[in-house]
Design an enzyme around this catalytic site. Structure first.
Site, short mmCIF file in Angstrom:
data_model
loop_
_atom_site.label_atom_id
_atom_site.label_comp_id
_atom_site.label_asym_id
_atom_site.label_seq_id
_atom_site.Cartn_x
_atom_site.Cartn_y
_atom_site.Cartn_z
N HIS A 84 0.82 -1.20 0.00
CA HIS A 84 0.00 0.00 0.00
C HIS A 84 0.86 1.26 0.00
CE1 HIS A 84 -3.00 -2.92 1.17
NE2 HIS A 84 -3.91 -2.01 0.94
N SER A 85 2.10 1.13 0.42
CA SER A 85 2.98 2.28 0.58
C SER A 85 4.14 2.23 -0.42
CB SER A 85 3.54 2.30 2.00
OG SER A 85 4.61 3.20 2.11
#
Length: 140
Positions: A22-23
């Site tokens: 997600h990052s």
């Protein structure tokens, strides 16, 4: 013999690794670690964040990372959590390739174990098992 059946040391071309997170920062930082630990011998691609750099996941980034990491010996795909699993599953379903495998393993520990082993020329099946086994490695 396809890449998933390959054995230790038998592959001249290393298995690629894709980090789905997600990052963007988390994925890039882990890629840097894996590159150092594998002496730069293992292709590691990242699919971190959304297409516009926000937190989340992107089908296009995952598909692009698989293509980037693929050198012909197969690709191990490691998601961090939640929707990264769903996004990666969609991409892999559309690719329909047995030599691109989504692995249920700890993101960092599984990636480290897989990258170190991939640098020795191990095959995809061995990397999958090693990444999964990382779940049982004690930290202390």
């Amino acid at each position: 013999m396809n890449a998933i059946d390959g054995g230790s040391g038998g592959s001249v071309t290393p298995v690629g690794i894709v980090l789905v997170s997600h990052s963007p920062d988390l994925a890039s930082g882990l890629r840097d670690l894996l590159t150092q630990l594998s002496a730069g011998l293992v292709p590691v691609a990242v699919a971190g964040g959304t297409d516009d750099g926000r937190l989340g996941t992107s089908y296009a980034l995952v598909a692009g990372a698989v293509a980037e990491a693929d050198r012909g010996a197969g690709v191990l795909v490691l998601p961090d959590l939640g929707s990264s699993v769903l996004t990666a599953r969609l991409v892999l379903e559309d690719l329909g390739r047995e030599d691109v495998v989504l692995v249920d393993a700890p993101f960092v520990e599984g990636a480290v174990a897989a990258a170190v082993l991939a640098s020795t020329g191990a095959g995809l099946a061995e990397l999958v098992a090693t990444a999964q086994d990382a779940r049982r490695m004690p930290k202390f």
